[in-house]
Design a protein around this motif. Structure first.
Motif, PDB file in Angstrom:
ATOM      1  N   LYS A 173      29.817 -28.508  22.979  1.00 30.48           N
ATOM      2  CA  LYS A 173      29.186 -29.392  23.941  1.00 30.48           C
ATOM      3  C   LYS A 173      27.672 -29.267  23.809  1.00 30.48           C
ATOM      4  CE  LYS A 173      29.001 -30.417  28.904  1.00 30.48           C
ATOM      5  NZ  LYS A 173      29.467 -29.990  30.267  1.00 30.48           N
ATOM      6  N   GLY A 174      26.983 -30.390  23.791  1.00 24.94           N
ATOM      7  CA  GLY A 174      25.529 -30.378  23.766  1.00 24.94           C
ATOM      8  C   GLY A 174      24.955 -30.102  22.388  1.00 24.94           C
ATOM      9  N   SER A 175      23.629 -29.872  22.373  1.00 23.44           N
ATOM     10  CA  SER A 175      22.894 -29.662  21.129  1.00 23.44           C
ATOM     11  C   SER A 175      22.431 -28.218  21.009  1.00 23.44           C
ATOM     12  CB  SER A 175      21.671 -30.582  21.088  1.00 23.44           C
ATOM     13  OG  SER A 175      20.800 -30.227  20.027  1.00 23.44           O
ATOM     14  N   TYR A 176      22.307 -27.760  19.764  1.00 28.29           N
ATOM     15  CA  TYR A 176      21.747 -26.420  19.525  1.00 28.29           C
ATOM     16  C   TYR A 176      20.309 -26.318  20.051  1.00 28.29           C
ATOM     17  CZ  TYR A 176      25.705 -25.345  16.443  1.00 28.29           C
ATOM     18  OH  TYR A 176      26.966 -25.097  15.942  1.00 28.29           O
ATOM     19  N   ALA A 177      19.615 -27.437  20.153  1.00 25.75           N
ATOM     20  CA  ALA A 177      18.244 -27.415  20.643  1.00 25.75           C
ATOM     21  C   ALA A 177      18.151 -26.880  22.068  1.00 25.75           C
ATOM     22  CB  ALA A 177      17.636 -28.807  20.565  1.00 25.75           C
ATOM     23  N   GLU A 178      19.255 -26.927  22.802  1.00 28.79           N
ATOM     24  CA  GLU A 178      19.261 -26.389  24.160  1.00 28.79           C
ATOM     25  C   GLU A 178      19.075 -24.873  24.174  1.00 28.79           C
ATOM     26  OE1 GLU A 178      22.891 -27.731  25.957  1.00 28.79           O
ATOM     27  OE2 GLU A 178      22.548 -29.809  25.326  1.00 28.79           O
ATOM     28  N   GLN A 179      19.268 -24.226  23.023  1.00 24.42           N
ATOM     29  CA  GLN A 179      19.107 -22.778  22.931  1.00 24.42           C
ATOM     30  C   GLN A 179      17.669 -22.353  22.632  1.00 24.42           C
ATOM     31  OE1 GLN A 179      23.367 -22.851  20.682  1.00 24.42           O
ATOM     32  NE2 GLN A 179      22.134 -21.056  20.209  1.00 24.42           N
ATOM     33  N   ILE A 180      16.783 -23.313  22.349  1.00 25.83           N
ATOM     34  CA  ILE A 180      15.386 -22.971  22.039  1.00 25.83           C
ATOM     35  C   ILE A 180      14.743 -22.301  23.248  1.00 25.83           C
ATOM     36  CG2 ILE A 180      13.102 -23.895  21.508  1.00 25.83           C
ATOM     37  CD1 ILE A 180      14.516 -26.117  19.911  1.00 25.83           C
ATOM     38  N   THR A 181      14.118 -21.150  22.996  1.00 25.63           N
ATOM     39  CA  THR A 181      13.491 -20.364  24.054  1.00 25.63           C
ATOM     40  C   THR A 181      12.088 -19.957  23.602  1.00 25.63           C
ATOM     41  OG1 THR A 181      15.647 -19.468  24.679  1.00 25.63           O
ATOM     42  CG2 THR A 181      13.705 -18.327  25.518  1.00 25.63           C
ATOM     43  N   PHE A 182      11.083 -20.307  24.372  1.00 22.18           N
ATOM     44  CA  PHE A 182       9.711 -19.908  24.037  1.00 22.18           C
ATOM     45  C   PHE A 182       9.480 -18.479  24.516  1.00 22.18           C
ATOM     46  CE2 PHE A 182       9.592 -24.533  24.287  1.00 22.18           C
ATOM     47  CZ  PHE A 182       9.008 -24.830  23.068  1.00 22.18           C
ATOM     48  N   LEU A 214      24.053 -20.412  15.612  1.00 23.18           N
ATOM     49  CA  LEU A 214      25.488 -20.299  15.367  1.00 23.18           C
ATOM     50  C   LEU A 214      26.156 -19.281  16.287  1.00 23.18           C
ATOM     51  CD1 LEU A 214      25.543 -20.401  11.454  1.00 23.18           C
ATOM     52  CD2 LEU A 214      26.158 -22.244  13.039  1.00 23.18           C
ATOM     53  N   HIS A 215      25.407 -18.260  16.704  1.00 17.37           N
ATOM     54  CA  HIS A 215      25.960 -17.227  17.580  1.00 17.37           C
ATOM     55  C   HIS A 215      25.793 -17.550  19.067  1.00 17.37           C
ATOM     56  CE1 HIS A 215      25.921 -14.867  13.828  1.00 17.37           C
ATOM     57  NE2 HIS A 215      26.866 -14.146  14.398  1.00 17.37           N
ATOM     58  N   GLY A 216      25.230 -18.711  19.382  1.00 12.75           N
ATOM     59  CA  GLY A 216      25.055 -19.079  20.779  1.00 12.75           C
ATOM     60  C   GLY A 216      23.987 -18.296  21.501  1.00 12.75           C
ATOM     61  N   ARG A 217      23.054 -17.723  20.740  1.00 14.01           N
ATOM     62  CA  ARG A 217      21.986 -16.913  21.322  1.00 14.01           C
ATOM     63  C   ARG A 217      20.715 -17.736  21.482  1.00 14.01           C
ATOM     64  NH1 ARG A 217      23.125 -12.378  16.800  1.00 14.01           N
ATOM     65  NH2 ARG A 217      25.045 -11.483  17.674  1.00 14.01           N
ATOM     66  N   PRO A 218      19.775 -17.260  22.295  1.00 11.74           N
ATOM     67  CA  PRO A 218      18.482 -17.947  22.379  1.00 11.74           C
ATOM     68  C   PRO A 218      17.812 -18.021  21.014  1.00 11.74           C
ATOM     69  CG  PRO A 218      18.704 -16.364  24.164  1.00 11.74           C
ATOM     70  CD  PRO A 218      19.857 -16.116  23.234  1.00 11.74           C
ATOM     71  N   ILE A 219      17.214 -19.153  20.720  1.00 10.12           N
ATOM     72  CA  ILE A 219      16.462 -19.345  19.479  1.00 10.12           C
ATOM     73  C   ILE A 219      14.995 -19.115  19.817  1.00 10.12           C
ATOM     74  CG2 ILE A 219      15.798 -20.975  17.690  1.00 10.12           C
ATOM     75  CD1 ILE A 219      18.477 -22.438  18.271  1.00 10.12           C
ATOM     76  N   PRO A 220      14.424 -17.968  19.411  1.00 10.86           N
ATOM     77  CA  PRO A 220      13.067 -17.636  19.852  1.00 10.86           C
ATOM     78  C   PRO A 220      12.002 -18.417  19.088  1.00 10.86           C
ATOM     79  CG  PRO A 220      13.905 -15.927  18.394  1.00 10.86           C
ATOM     80  CD  PRO A 220      15.024 -16.914  18.580  1.00 10.86           C
ATOM     81  N   VAL A 221      11.068 -18.990  19.820  1.00 10.72           N
ATOM     82  CA  VAL A 221       9.905 -19.661  19.244  1.00 10.72           C
ATOM     83  C   VAL A 221       8.669 -19.027  19.867  1.00 10.72           C
ATOM     84  CG1 VAL A 221       8.657 -21.835  19.023  1.00 10.72           C
ATOM     85  CG2 VAL A 221      11.163 -21.810  18.882  1.00 10.72           C
ATOM     86  N   TYR A 222       7.790 -18.481  19.027  1.00  6.96           N
ATOM     87  CA  TYR A 222       6.609 -17.780  19.530  1.00  6.96           C
ATOM     88  C   TYR A 222       5.634 -18.751  20.184  1.00  6.96           C
ATOM     89  CZ  TYR A 222       7.950 -13.628  16.766  1.00  6.96           C
ATOM     90  OH  TYR A 222       8.601 -12.542  16.244  1.00  6.96           O
TER      91      TYR A 222
END
Length: 347
Positions: free
Chosen positions: A273-282, A204-212
Motif C-alpha cells: 500500500k502506498g509509495s516508498y517515498a512515504e518512508q523518506i525521513t529528513f 525494501l525493509h520498510g525502514r525510514p529512508i534517511p536524507v541528511y
C-alpha cells in the motif's frame, strides 16, 4: 598489460578488475579484505587465468615489496582507500594511516620496482582520487583540474594529501604517474553504507529512508562501469604527470535522487500500500556537509575521447534492478560492522 589493482575487492576497484580481465589484461588484485571488501565482487572473473589475488595491506611495506617482486606489473592502479565520509568523522586515524601512509608505501614500493626494471618509460602509477578534494561549490561553476584544493572532511583531506604525495614523487623522483579525480559513483556491488544502496535497502525493509538536512546537497553521479572504462583508458593513454577529472555529467539533488529510486521501486516491486517515498525521513545533517560537487570533464573528453555513456535515469534503473535480483550478495553485508547505523555524528 599486467595491472596491479589495489582495493580490487571494493566497489570501484572490483569494477576495474572485472572490466580489465574482460578486455584481456592480466590483473593482480591486492586487497587487505577490510570491512567493505567482498570476494563476490570479483566472482565473475575469479576463475580466469588472467586473474590472481594477493591479500595484503598497503600499510605493510614488506608485503608490497613481495607482491611487486612476484608479479612484476606493467602498471599500478591505486584504488585502495578508506572512503566513507561519515566513518572518517568518527575515526579519522584509519583514513590517515590507509590513505596517506598507505599511498606513501605504494609509491615507494612502485618506485623501487620501476628502478629495478630499469625505469621503463611505459610504466604507470595511476592514482585514483575524488572530487571531494576540491571542497564545496555554490550554485554555479564546476571543478576543473586546476581548481585549488579545499578539503572539508577527514576523508577528503586524507585523499588530498595522497594526491600531493603522488605529484611530489613524480616531480622529485621522476615516477611516471597519472591521476584521476572522480565524482560520486553508483551501480552494482555498491557497499550498503552509501546513499543509493541505503535508500534501496531501507525502502525494501520498510525502514525510514534517511536524507541528511533538507536533501538540497547536489552531486554529479557517475555509473561505476563508466568510471572503470575511463580509468583503463587513462592508465593506457593518459599523459604522464597529467590529471583528469572524471564526471558523470548527471547532477542531482540528493532528495530528487532518493525520490527517483522510490519511484523505480514503486514500479518494479510495489509496496502492499502506498509509495516508498512515504518512508523518506529528513535527519540531522552531516557535520561539514559539502553543498555541491560538479565536474567539468572537458580534458578527458578532448584529450582522450571519453565521455559517460549511462545517464543517471538509466543507471539508477539498472542499479535498482540489480539489488532486487541480488539479495544473496547484499544480505550478508548488512551484518558487518557499522552497516545500518548512523555514523559521523561525533563532531
Amino acid at each position: 598489460m599486467k595491472l596491479l589493482v589495489t582495493g580490487g575487492m571494493g566497489f570501484i576497484g572490483s569494477a576495474v578488475v572485472r572490466l580489465a580481465v574482460a578486455r584481456g589484461h592480466e590483473v593482480v588484485n591486492l586487497d587487505a579484505m577490510t570491512y567493505a571488501a567482498c570476494e563476490a565482487n570479483v566472482a565473475p572473473v575469479s576463475g580466469s587465468n588472467l586473474y590472481s589475488f594477493e591479500q595484503a595491506d598497503i600499510r605493510d611495506r614488506a608485503a608490497l615489496e613481495r607482491v611487486f617482486a612476484t608479479h612484476n606489473p606493467d602498471a599500478v592502479m591505486h584504488l585502495a582507500a578508506e572512503s566513507h565520509v561519515d566513518r572518517s568523522i568518527d575515526g579519522p586515524a584509519d583514513f590517515v594511516e590507509t590513505n596517506i601512509t598507505g599511498t606513501f608505501n605504494m609509491l615507494e614500493a612502485a618506485r623501487a620496482h620501476w628502478m629495478r626494471q630499469g625505469r621503463p618509460s611505459g610504466f604507470r602509477f595511476h592514482h585514483i582520487s575524488t572530487d571531494e578534494v576540491f571542497g564545496s561549490l555554490g550554485a554555479e561553476g564546476q571543478f576543473t583540474e586546476d581548481t585549488p584544493y579545499d578539503p572539508r572532511s577527514p576523508y577528503s583531506a586524507s585523499k588530498a594529501a595522497s594526491d600531493h604525495l603522488v605529484r611530489a614523487w613524480a616531480e622529485t623522483y621522476g615516477l611516471p604517474v597519472v591521476l584521476t579525480n572522480c565524482s560520486n559513483n553508483y551501480g552494482p556491488y555498491h557497499f550498503p553504507e552509501k546513499l543509493i544502496p541505503v535508500t534501496i535497502l531501507n525502502a525494501l525493509h520498510g525502514r525510514p529512508i534517511p536524507v541528511y538536512g533538507t536533501g538540497e546537497n547536489v552531486r554529479d553521479w557517475l555509473y561505476v562501469e563508466d568510471h572503470a572504462d575511463a580509468l583503463l583508458l587513462v592508465v593506457q593513454k593518459g599523459a604522464v604527470g597529467r590529471s583528469y577529472n572524471i564526471g558523470g555529467e548527471n547532477e542531482r539533488r540528493n532528495i530528487d535522487l532518493v525520490r527517483t529510486i522510490c519511484a523505480l521501486l514503486d514500479e518494479m516491486q510495489p509496496r502492499a500500500k502506498g509509495s516508498y517515498a512515504e518512508q523518506i525521513t529528513f535527519v540531522t545533517d552531516r557535520p561539514g556537509h559539502d553543498a555541491r560537487y560538479a565536474i567539468d570533464p572537458a580534458r578527458i573528453r578532448t584529450e582522450l575521447g571519453w565521455r559517460p555513456s549511462v545517464t543517471v535515469e538509466e543507471g539508477l534503473r539498472r542499479t535498482v534492478r540489480w539489488y532486487l535480483d541480488n539479495e544473496a550478495w547484499w544480505r550478508p553485508l548488512l551484518e558487518r560492522q557499522g552497516v545500518g547505523q548512523r555514523l559521523g555524528t561525533r563532531a
